[in-house]
Scaffold this motif. Structure first.
Motif, PDB file in Angstrom:
ATOM      1  N   TYR A  16      39.965   9.331  41.021  1.00  0.00           N
ATOM      2  CA  TYR A  16      39.297   9.326  42.330  1.00  0.00           C
ATOM      3  C   TYR A  16      38.608   7.991  42.587  1.00  0.00           C
ATOM      4  O   TYR A  16      38.452   7.582  43.750  1.00  0.00           O
ATOM      5  CB  TYR A  16      38.267  10.456  42.405  1.00  0.00           C
ATOM      6  CG  TYR A  16      37.374  10.353  43.623  1.00  0.00           C
ATOM      7  CD1 TYR A  16      37.793  10.804  44.864  1.00  0.00           C
ATOM      8  CD2 TYR A  16      36.106   9.767  43.533  1.00  0.00           C
ATOM      9  CE1 TYR A  16      36.979  10.679  45.991  1.00  0.00           C
ATOM     10  CE2 TYR A  16      35.292   9.634  44.647  1.00  0.00           C
ATOM     11  CZ  TYR A  16      35.740  10.097  45.873  1.00  0.00           C
ATOM     12  OH  TYR A  16      34.937   9.961  46.972  1.00  0.00           O
ATOM     13  N   VAL A  17      38.188   7.330  41.535  1.00  0.00           N
ATOM     14  CA  VAL A  17      37.484   6.056  41.671  1.00  0.00           C
ATOM     15  C   VAL A  17      38.318   5.060  42.484  1.00  0.00           C
ATOM     16  O   VAL A  17      37.778   4.303  43.301  1.00  0.00           O
ATOM     17  CB  VAL A  17      37.150   5.467  40.287  1.00  0.00           C
ATOM     18  CG1 VAL A  17      36.569   4.059  40.433  1.00  0.00           C
ATOM     19  CG2 VAL A  17      36.153   6.370  39.569  1.00  0.00           C
ATOM     20  N   TYR A  20      38.038   5.969  46.127  1.00  0.00           N
ATOM     21  CA  TYR A  20      36.722   5.606  46.656  1.00  0.00           C
ATOM     22  C   TYR A  20      36.595   4.104  46.881  1.00  0.00           C
ATOM     23  O   TYR A  20      36.154   3.655  47.943  1.00  0.00           O
ATOM     24  CB  TYR A  20      35.624   6.069  45.701  1.00  0.00           C
ATOM     25  CG  TYR A  20      34.244   5.643  46.156  1.00  0.00           C
ATOM     26  CD1 TYR A  20      33.555   6.367  47.123  1.00  0.00           C
ATOM     27  CD2 TYR A  20      33.648   4.484  45.640  1.00  0.00           C
ATOM     28  CE1 TYR A  20      32.305   5.963  47.563  1.00  0.00           C
ATOM     29  CE2 TYR A  20      32.393   4.077  46.079  1.00  0.00           C
ATOM     30  CZ  TYR A  20      31.732   4.824  47.044  1.00  0.00           C
ATOM     31  OH  TYR A  20      30.492   4.403  47.483  1.00  0.00           O
ATOM     32  N   CYS A  82      31.289  15.265  37.744  1.00  0.00           N
ATOM     33  CA  CYS A  82      32.298  14.585  38.563  1.00  0.00           C
ATOM     34  C   CYS A  82      32.467  15.269  39.906  1.00  0.00           C
ATOM     35  O   CYS A  82      32.604  14.606  40.944  1.00  0.00           O
ATOM     36  CB  CYS A  82      33.638  14.541  37.821  1.00  0.00           C
ATOM     37  SG  CYS A  82      33.677  13.387  36.434  1.00  0.00           S
ATOM     38  N   PHE A  86      31.776  13.210  43.248  1.00  0.00           N
ATOM     39  CA  PHE A  86      32.909  12.886  44.110  1.00  0.00           C
ATOM     40  C   PHE A  86      32.863  13.614  45.456  1.00  0.00           C
ATOM     41  O   PHE A  86      33.318  13.074  46.462  1.00  0.00           O
ATOM     42  CB  PHE A  86      34.224  13.182  43.388  1.00  0.00           C
ATOM     43  CG  PHE A  86      34.394  12.389  42.119  1.00  0.00           C
ATOM     44  CD1 PHE A  86      33.635  11.247  41.891  1.00  0.00           C
ATOM     45  CD2 PHE A  86      35.304  12.787  41.142  1.00  0.00           C
ATOM     46  CE1 PHE A  86      33.776  10.510  40.719  1.00  0.00           C
ATOM     47  CE2 PHE A  86      35.461  12.049  39.970  1.00  0.00           C
ATOM     48  CZ  PHE A  86      34.686  10.904  39.759  1.00  0.00           C
ATOM     49  N   MET A  89      30.246  11.525  47.380  1.00  0.00           N
ATOM     50  CA  MET A  89      30.756  10.192  47.689  1.00  0.00           C
ATOM     51  C   MET A  89      31.795  10.248  48.811  1.00  0.00           C
ATOM     52  O   MET A  89      31.849   9.370  49.667  1.00  0.00           O
ATOM     53  CB  MET A  89      31.345   9.565  46.423  1.00  0.00           C
ATOM     54  CG  MET A  89      30.281   9.225  45.377  1.00  0.00           C
ATOM     55  SD  MET A  89      30.943   8.952  43.707  1.00  0.00           S
ATOM     56  CE  MET A  89      31.773   7.373  43.929  1.00  0.00           C
ATOM     57  N   THR A  90      32.605  11.304  48.800  1.00  0.00           N
ATOM     58  CA  THR A  90      33.601  11.469  49.857  1.00  0.00           C
ATOM     59  C   THR A  90      32.923  11.751  51.199  1.00  0.00           C
ATOM     60  O   THR A  90      33.296  11.175  52.228  1.00  0.00           O
ATOM     61  CB  THR A  90      34.559  12.618  49.517  1.00  0.00           C
ATOM     62  OG1 THR A  90      35.224  12.332  48.277  1.00  0.00           O
ATOM     63  CG2 THR A  90      35.611  12.794  50.613  1.00  0.00           C
ATOM     64  N   ASN A 140      23.873   9.725  43.775  1.00  0.00           N
ATOM     65  CA  ASN A 140      24.446   9.756  42.431  1.00  0.00           C
ATOM     66  C   ASN A 140      23.382   9.872  41.346  1.00  0.00           C
ATOM     67  O   ASN A 140      23.611  10.487  40.304  1.00  0.00           O
ATOM     68  CB  ASN A 140      25.303   8.511  42.198  1.00  0.00           C
ATOM     69  CG  ASN A 140      26.659   8.598  42.877  1.00  0.00           C
ATOM     70  OD1 ASN A 140      26.934   9.558  43.585  1.00  0.00           O
ATOM     71  ND2 ASN A 140      27.489   7.595  42.686  1.00  0.00           N
TER      72      ASN A 140
END
Length: 217
Positions: A16-17, A20, A82, A86, A89-90, A140
Protein backbone atom coordinates in the motif's frame (compact mmCIF):
# COMPACT_ATOMS: atom_id res chain seq x y z
CA UNK A 1 10.31 -20.81 -0.09
CA UNK A 2 6.87 -22.07 0.99
CA UNK A 3 7.95 -21.87 4.62
CA UNK A 4 9.22 -18.33 4.10
CA UNK A 5 6.00 -17.20 2.40
CA UNK A 6 3.89 -18.79 5.11
CA UNK A 7 5.87 -17.05 7.82
CA UNK A 8 6.20 -13.62 6.22
CA UNK A 9 3.37 -13.59 3.70
CA UNK A 10 1.65 -10.85 5.69
CA UNK A 11 4.14 -8.40 4.19
CA UNK A 12 1.79 -8.07 1.20
CA UNK A 13 -0.20 -5.32 2.88
CA UNK A 14 2.87 -3.05 2.92
CA UNK A 15 2.55 -2.69 -0.85
CA UNK A 16 0.00 0.00 0.00
CA UNK A 17 2.93 2.32 0.65
CA UNK A 18 3.56 2.54 -3.11
CA UNK A 19 -0.06 3.54 -3.69
CA UNK A 20 0.10 6.18 -0.99
CA UNK A 21 3.40 7.69 -2.11
CA UNK A 22 2.29 7.86 -5.74
CA UNK A 23 -1.01 9.50 -4.83
CA UNK A 24 0.58 11.92 -2.35
CA UNK A 25 3.31 12.89 -4.83
CA UNK A 26 0.64 13.63 -7.43
CA UNK A 27 -1.16 15.95 -4.99
CA UNK A 28 2.08 17.68 -4.07
CA UNK A 29 2.76 18.39 -7.75
CA UNK A 30 -0.74 19.52 -8.68
CA UNK A 31 -2.05 21.34 -5.60
CA UNK A 32 0.10 24.47 -5.87
CA UNK A 33 -2.12 27.51 -6.40
CA UNK A 34 -5.85 27.14 -5.92
CA UNK A 35 -6.53 25.61 -2.52
CA UNK A 36 -8.39 26.49 0.66
CA UNK A 37 -6.33 27.99 3.49
CA UNK A 38 -6.62 26.15 6.79
CA UNK A 39 -6.19 28.66 9.59
CA UNK A 40 -7.42 29.36 13.11
CA UNK A 41 -6.89 32.33 15.44
CA UNK A 42 -5.32 29.88 17.86
CA UNK A 43 -2.55 29.23 15.33
CA UNK A 44 -1.41 32.85 15.71
CA UNK A 45 -1.04 32.39 19.48
CA UNK A 46 1.25 29.38 19.17
CA UNK A 47 4.91 30.44 18.90
CA UNK A 48 7.33 28.87 16.46
CA UNK A 49 9.87 26.59 18.14
CA UNK A 50 12.49 24.89 16.02
CA UNK A 51 13.38 22.39 18.78
CA UNK A 52 10.17 20.52 18.06
CA UNK A 53 11.87 19.24 14.93
CA UNK A 54 13.24 16.45 17.16
CA UNK A 55 9.90 14.72 17.87
CA UNK A 56 8.73 15.63 14.37
CA UNK A 57 11.56 13.59 12.85
CA UNK A 58 11.22 10.83 15.46
CA UNK A 59 7.76 10.26 13.99
CA UNK A 60 9.30 8.39 11.05
CA UNK A 61 11.09 5.96 13.38
CA UNK A 62 8.07 5.71 15.67
CA UNK A 63 5.73 4.62 12.89
CA UNK A 64 8.14 2.49 10.85
CA UNK A 65 9.68 0.91 13.95
CA UNK A 66 6.28 -0.07 15.33
CA UNK A 67 5.18 -1.65 12.04
CA UNK A 68 8.42 -3.66 11.87
CA UNK A 69 8.14 -4.70 15.52
CA UNK A 70 4.61 -6.02 15.17
CA UNK A 71 5.44 -7.60 11.81
CA UNK A 72 7.84 -9.95 13.58
CA UNK A 73 6.03 -10.37 16.90
CA UNK A 74 2.26 -10.37 16.34
CA UNK A 75 0.29 -10.69 13.12
CA UNK A 76 -2.85 -9.59 14.92
CA UNK A 77 -1.34 -6.35 16.19
CA UNK A 78 0.41 -5.86 12.85
CA UNK A 79 -2.82 -6.10 10.84
CA UNK A 80 -4.63 -3.88 13.31
CA UNK A 81 -1.96 -1.20 13.07
CA UNK A 82 -1.67 -1.38 9.28
CA UNK A 83 -5.44 -1.32 8.92
CA UNK A 84 -5.70 1.72 11.17
CA UNK A 85 -2.85 3.51 9.38
CA UNK A 86 -3.89 2.76 5.82
CA UNK A 87 -7.61 3.49 6.25
CA UNK A 88 -6.83 6.92 7.68
CA UNK A 89 -4.10 7.68 5.16
CA UNK A 90 -6.46 6.83 2.31
CA UNK A 91 -9.22 9.01 3.73
CA UNK A 92 -6.73 11.85 4.12
CA UNK A 93 -5.72 11.58 0.47
CA UNK A 94 -9.37 11.53 -0.58
CA UNK A 95 -10.06 14.66 1.46
CA UNK A 96 -7.08 16.47 -0.05
CA UNK A 97 -8.14 15.37 -3.53
CA UNK A 98 -11.72 16.66 -3.32
CA UNK A 99 -10.85 19.54 -0.98
CA UNK A 100 -7.40 20.91 -1.87
CA UNK A 101 -6.01 22.65 1.19
CA UNK A 102 -2.91 24.20 2.71
CA UNK A 103 -1.54 26.73 5.18
CA UNK A 104 0.03 30.17 4.76
CA UNK A 105 1.63 30.95 8.11
CA UNK A 106 5.11 29.47 7.85
CA UNK A 107 7.61 31.95 9.34
CA UNK A 108 10.96 32.92 7.87
CA UNK A 109 13.65 30.61 9.21
CA UNK A 110 17.27 31.65 9.52
CA UNK A 111 19.13 28.42 8.76
CA UNK A 112 22.28 29.79 10.39
CA UNK A 113 20.61 30.30 13.78
CA UNK A 114 21.27 26.74 14.96
CA UNK A 115 21.23 23.16 13.71
CA UNK A 116 17.52 22.77 14.48
CA UNK A 117 16.59 25.87 12.49
CA UNK A 118 18.73 24.57 9.63
CA UNK A 119 16.83 21.28 9.61
CA UNK A 120 13.46 23.06 9.68
CA UNK A 121 14.56 25.32 6.84
CA UNK A 122 15.41 22.29 4.74
CA UNK A 123 12.16 20.60 5.74
CA UNK A 124 10.21 23.59 4.45
CA UNK A 125 11.95 23.27 1.09
CA UNK A 126 11.22 19.56 0.80
CA UNK A 127 7.71 19.45 2.25
CA UNK A 128 5.19 21.90 0.82
CA UNK A 129 2.55 23.69 2.89
CA UNK A 130 -0.29 21.97 1.00
CA UNK A 131 -2.32 18.81 1.65
CA UNK A 132 -2.30 19.35 5.39
CA UNK A 133 -5.85 18.48 6.49
CA UNK A 134 -6.10 16.20 8.34
CA UNK A 135 -2.59 15.83 9.72
CA UNK A 136 -1.11 12.42 8.92
CA UNK A 137 1.66 13.06 11.44
CA UNK A 138 -0.96 13.34 14.17
CA UNK A 139 -3.22 10.56 12.92
CA UNK A 140 -0.43 8.00 12.51
CA UNK A 141 1.03 8.86 15.91
CA UNK A 142 -2.33 8.15 17.53
CA UNK A 143 -2.63 4.90 15.55
CA UNK A 144 0.79 3.71 16.71
CA UNK A 145 0.16 4.53 20.37
CA UNK A 146 -3.18 2.71 20.26
CA UNK A 147 -1.44 -0.34 18.78
CA UNK A 148 1.17 -0.27 21.53
CA UNK A 149 -1.41 0.23 24.28
CA UNK A 150 -3.52 -2.70 22.99
CA UNK A 151 -0.58 -5.05 22.53
CA UNK A 152 -0.59 -7.98 24.94
CA UNK A 153 3.20 -8.11 24.76
CA UNK A 154 3.66 -4.43 25.60
CA UNK A 155 0.66 -3.74 27.82
CA UNK A 156 2.52 -4.64 31.01
CA UNK A 157 5.61 -2.57 30.15
CA UNK A 158 4.83 0.67 31.95
CA UNK A 159 7.83 2.58 30.64
CA UNK A 160 7.03 1.63 27.06
CA UNK A 161 3.43 2.77 27.48
CA UNK A 162 4.37 6.07 29.10
CA UNK A 163 7.20 6.69 26.62
CA UNK A 164 4.90 6.00 23.68
CA UNK A 165 2.24 8.35 25.04
CA UNK A 166 4.72 11.17 25.63
CA UNK A 167 6.21 10.72 22.18
CA UNK A 168 2.76 10.72 20.60
CA UNK A 169 1.84 13.96 22.38
CA UNK A 170 5.16 15.64 21.54
CA UNK A 171 4.78 14.70 17.86
CA UNK A 172 1.27 16.15 17.77
CA UNK A 173 2.54 19.34 19.40
CA UNK A 174 5.46 19.53 16.98
CA UNK A 175 3.13 19.89 14.01
CA UNK A 176 1.78 23.21 15.31
CA UNK A 177 4.95 24.55 16.93
CA UNK A 178 6.83 24.03 13.67
CA UNK A 179 3.97 25.72 11.80
CA UNK A 180 3.56 22.64 9.63
CA UNK A 181 -0.10 22.36 10.53
CA UNK A 182 -3.00 24.30 11.91
CA UNK A 183 -4.75 23.21 15.09
CA UNK A 184 -7.66 22.44 12.74
CA UNK A 185 -5.51 19.80 11.05
CA UNK A 186 -4.74 18.29 14.44
CA UNK A 187 -8.40 18.29 15.46
CA UNK A 188 -9.36 16.72 12.14
CA UNK A 189 -6.83 13.93 12.62
CA UNK A 190 -8.06 13.25 16.17
CA UNK A 191 -11.66 13.14 14.98
CA UNK A 192 -10.79 10.76 12.15
CA UNK A 193 -8.88 8.50 14.56
CA UNK A 194 -11.89 8.47 16.90
CA UNK A 195 -14.12 7.33 14.03
CA UNK A 196 -11.79 4.58 12.82
CA UNK A 197 -10.81 3.27 16.25
CA UNK A 198 -14.00 1.25 16.87
CA UNK A 199 -13.83 -0.21 13.36
CA UNK A 200 -10.39 -1.65 14.01
CA UNK A 201 -10.52 -2.51 17.70
CA UNK A 202 -14.18 -3.32 18.34
CA UNK A 203 -16.02 -4.29 15.15
CA UNK A 204 -13.26 -6.81 14.38
CA UNK A 205 -14.09 -8.71 17.61
CA UNK A 206 -17.80 -9.00 16.80
CA UNK A 207 -18.80 -12.61 16.02
CA UNK A 208 -20.19 -11.56 12.63
CA UNK A 209 -16.79 -10.28 11.47
CA UNK A 210 -14.36 -12.42 13.46
CA UNK A 211 -14.03 -15.12 10.79
CA UNK A 212 -13.04 -12.50 8.21
CA UNK A 213 -10.12 -11.29 10.34
CA UNK A 214 -9.03 -14.85 11.11
CA UNK A 215 -8.27 -15.34 7.42
CA UNK A 216 -5.48 -12.76 7.72
CA UNK A 217 -4.36 -13.57 11.24
Amino acid sequence: MKRFLKKYGHAWILSYVFVYLSWFSYLERTVTKEYSIIHSDLDDLIPFCEYFIIPYILWFFYVAGSVVYFFFTSKQDYYRLCGFLFIGMTLSLLICTVFPNGTNFRPYIDPDANIFAWIVSNLYQIDTCTNVFPSIHVYNSIAVHLAISHSERLRSHHLVQVGSFLLMVSICLSTVFLKQHSVIDVAGACFMAALIYPLVYHVRTHPSYKHVWEIYE
